[in-house]
Write an enzyme that holds these catalytic residues in place. Structure first.
Site, PDB file in Angstrom:
ATOM      1  CG  ASP A 342       3.636 -36.052  16.478  1.00  0.00           C
ATOM      2  OD1 ASP A 342       2.457 -35.882  16.133  1.00  0.00           O
ATOM      3  OD2 ASP A 342       4.588 -36.043  15.674  1.00  0.00           O
ATOM      4  CD  GLU A 378      -0.584 -38.513  16.229  1.00  0.00           C
ATOM      5  OE1 GLU A 378      -1.401 -37.890  15.538  1.00  0.00           O
ATOM      6  OE2 GLU A 378       0.632 -38.264  16.248  1.00  0.00           O
TER       7      GLU A 378
END
Length: 705
Positions: A342, A378
């Site tokens: 993330d 990401e």
């Protein structure tokens, strides 16, 4: 109680069958107490007198799995110097393998009184916070092995443990929303029938429900608020939270592996749940604030490139060690197959700028365990220069946000889209080729947990996030969506038909694109969140997947999605390991290019055609006789050839089948049809013939090798 010196490594609580070794790092604290917690609310404190390189440690004979514990850090509480030690706060072990209980958000879990944020709060937090748990590391894995599915054979399925399983009618009530549910045949059968090879789980590291959300009657449903990087989230366990969550998670991984499905974890190593200077003191902040967090020039405050209040200090050797130890733990002890990071751009920030060669990436590159599993970035965060799609090191794959945006733009009819669409369809060579990566570095997706579902993407022009309690201000406002003529629910048959066609277009495009496709859970049968594009706090039926009755008639869209996954899996021309050359391939005995682009009139595309503002239709020839990469034994790979006809315009378009690229073609996909498929029944067309592709639809023509 006997207290032996113990060892400084490994960090955390390590049970060996006779007792437990405890080791915790803190340079800021003057002394550390280990607190053994008892069920009657009392505790036994043991000072850790042994220290090696600021790691305090002790071995306690007879301390068994299931024992709850925490730490108290005695030392300076001087926020102006970045120091926040406070022995009144029971602290979680940063290396805890399991965590028990919940936080009730009593004032005592904060380092300051609510009415005096510059003063010290000496209320005892132990009755109001979570506790670390000693875990039994032994588990019978049997003959479990990581499937190690190659990227070109991978189909990712992003899912939430609770959201995927909470409403499944075939699951026992007591298993719904848990790790055990993932191992249930009803879930595994659905994944295998869909053709999924890897389950990408949204955060399962122990996370915290924010006080703000709890007071609003909501929860941190998505889980991007980690407090335990080694511990499976305890509320996803059906058996208990005294270590049972570890066994249950391992059992789920073992069952998924038996079905050939990899398990990839969405991990949040960029920040923690302790927030900014006004956040709670739960673990890292109280043990050694300046070693764990990026502080500003005024050490009272935190640098925040994540939008959550803090960022971990990626140049700290202790933070880097913790992250690498965590990754290795999940691979070696929990048998997971990879990670999706993330806000991964934050991991690259050593100082202010994003540094592609930061220490973290160097450590991953040389690590013999972590470097061998799937690593997905990401590639953005909210800091300056944080959008880094295409800029990660060669070992990494990336969520390709540019793929998502371009495919959405094409099918909603945006002008000047064809040229970029062609690049995204063929693996985004502009992003990945120059640093030695392949098309498989691109994780292609149209939807994910963050944003509209696939059904909502074609049903809403605007977000509808009122249920989040933020006045519809949260969530992305520019969604590249199109409601097909009506906002939200409608009875208009024409609008509903167009929405179904657009959904088929998106799924077909995803499966026909070079790279690695990723589906978002429930999109395969058109789940909706009622237009909520930021359901991070909706731990309820808004965000949970609604499954069809097992006795209901087959869902045509689900069948179409399965068929498109099978089409991709059955034809290597759609999942090439190398980029197209745009010319004949030497040694393949075929004088046609491996890829060619045509106007609807059957003429090769020119620069003018690519740049035409209103051009929304084209065809692409994929030559199955000109695949340049060899098979696993060095053999030549040969496949059928395909002609893909894309018509994103609002009118039917007449396509001419190019001459000299095959005499006869068979239509195998037509998204204009309600079922979307024409395999074995579609029209046959000859070279030079014309065929009409309906408005906003695509066709796939196949020519046998």
């Amino acid at each position: 109680m006997q207290v032996w010196p113990g060892q400084a490594y490994p960090l955390g609580a390590s049970y060996d069958g006779a007792g437990t070794n405890f080791a915790v790092f803190s340079e800021a604290a003057d002394r550390i107490e280990l607190c053994l917690l008892h069920d009657d609310g009392s505790e036994t404190a043991v000072e850790l007198r042994e220290a090696d390189a600021f790691v305090r440690h002790a071995y306690l004979p007879g301390i068994m799995p299931g024992q709850r514990y925490g730490y108290r850090a005695h030392g300076p509480y001087e926020p102006a110097r970045g120091l926040r030690c406070n022995s009144a706060k029971l602290l979680l072990d940063p290396y805890a393998r399991a965590i028990s209980g919940r936080i009730d958000w009593n004032e005592s879990v904060y380092g300051y009184p609510f009415d005096a944020p510059d003063e010290r709060n000496d209320l005892d937090s132990a009755p109001h916070t979570m506790a670390s748990v000693v875990v039994n590391p032994y588990f019978d894995w049997g003959d479990d092995r990581l499937p190690r599915t190659e990227y070109h054979e991978t189909v990712l399925y992003e899912a939430h443990v609770k959201g995927l399983t909470m409403l499944h009618p075939s699951l026992p009530q007591e298993l719904r929303g848990t790790y055990a549910a993932l191992a249930h045949p009803a879930i595994i059968d659905h994944l295998t029938e869909l053709g999924v090879t890897a389950l990408e789980l949204m955060p399962v590291h122990q996370f915290v429900n924010d006080q703000r959300l709890v007071e609003m009657g909501l929860n941190n449903y998505w889980g991007y608020n980690t407090i335990g990087f080694f511990a499976p989230h305890n509320t996803y366990a059906s058996w208990g939270d005294r270590g049972e969550q570890v066994l249950e998670f391992k059992s789920a991984v073992r069952a998924l592996h038996q079905a050939g499905i990899e398990v990839i974890l969405d991990v949040v190593y960029n920040h923690t749940a302790e927030g900014n200077h006004l956040g709670p003191t739960l673990s890292f902040k109280g043990l050694d604030n300046p070693s764990y967090y990026r502080l500003t020039d005024d050490p009272r405050y935190y640098m925040d490139t994540t939008g959550t209040g803090n960022s971990l200090l990626m140049r700290s050797p202790h933070v880097l060690q913790m992250i690498m130890d965590s990754l290795r733990y999940w691979v070696e002890e929990m048998h997971v197959d990879g990670f999706r990071f993330d806000l991964a751009a934050t991991l690259a920030r050593q100082f202010h700028e994003v540094d592609r060669l930061s220490s973290f990436f160097d450590l991953v590159q040389q690590d013999p365990v972590v470097s061998r599993v799937k690593l997905i970035a990401e590639p953005w965060d909210v800091g300056e220069g944080g959008y880094q799609v295409g800029n990660f090191p060669p070992l990494w794959t990336e969520w390709n946000g540019k793929y998502r945006d371009t495919v959405r733009d094409l099918w909603r009819g945006e002008p000047r889209t064809l040229a970029e669409f062609a690049g995204r369809l063929t693996g985004s060579s502009d992003l990945y080729q120059d640093d030695g990566r392949r098309p498989l570095a691109s994780i292609n997706f149209v939807t994910c947990h963050d944003g509209f579902t696939l059904r909502d993407l074609v049903s809403y022009n605007d977000k509808h996030n009122d249920a989040n309690g933020e006045g519809n201000r949260d969530g992305e406002s520019h969604n590249r969506s199109w409601n097909c003529g009506a906002e939200g629910e409608t009875d208009d048959a024409a609008v509903l038909g167009l929405r179904d066609r657009q959904m088929r277009n998106f799924i077909a495009t995803l499966m026909l694109s070079q790279g690695v496709p990723m589906l978002s859970h429930g999109d395969e049968f058109g789940r909706t969140q009622g237009g909520n594009n930021n359901a991070y706090c909706q731990d309820n039926e808004v965000a949970w997947v609604h499954w069809a009755d097992p006795d209901a008639a087959p869902d045509p869209f689900l069948e179409f999605t399965r068929a498109m996954v099978r089409l991709r899996g059955g034809h290597p021309v759609f999942r090439r390991r190398r980029f197209f050359h745009g010319r004949p391939v030497e040694g393949t005995h075929d004088d046609l290019s491996d890829i060619s682009w045509f106007t609807p009139e059957g003429e090769e595309m020119t620069q003018r055609d690519w740049g035409a503002a209103q051009a929304r239709a084209l065809s692409v020839f994929l030559n199955g006789n000109a695949i340049s990469e060899p098979g696993p034994r060095g053999e030549r790979i040969q496949d059928d050839s395909f002609l893909l006809l894309f018509n994103a315009s609002p009118e039917p378009t007449h396509f001419v089948v190019p001459v000299d690229h095959g005499r006869q073609w068979q239509a195998v996909v037509d998204t204009a049809l309600p079922e979307g498929l024409a395999a074995g029944e579609g029209p046959k067309v000859q070279a030079g013939d014309g065929i009409t592709v309906q408005d906003r639809s695509l066709m796939v023509l196949q020519r046998p090798a």
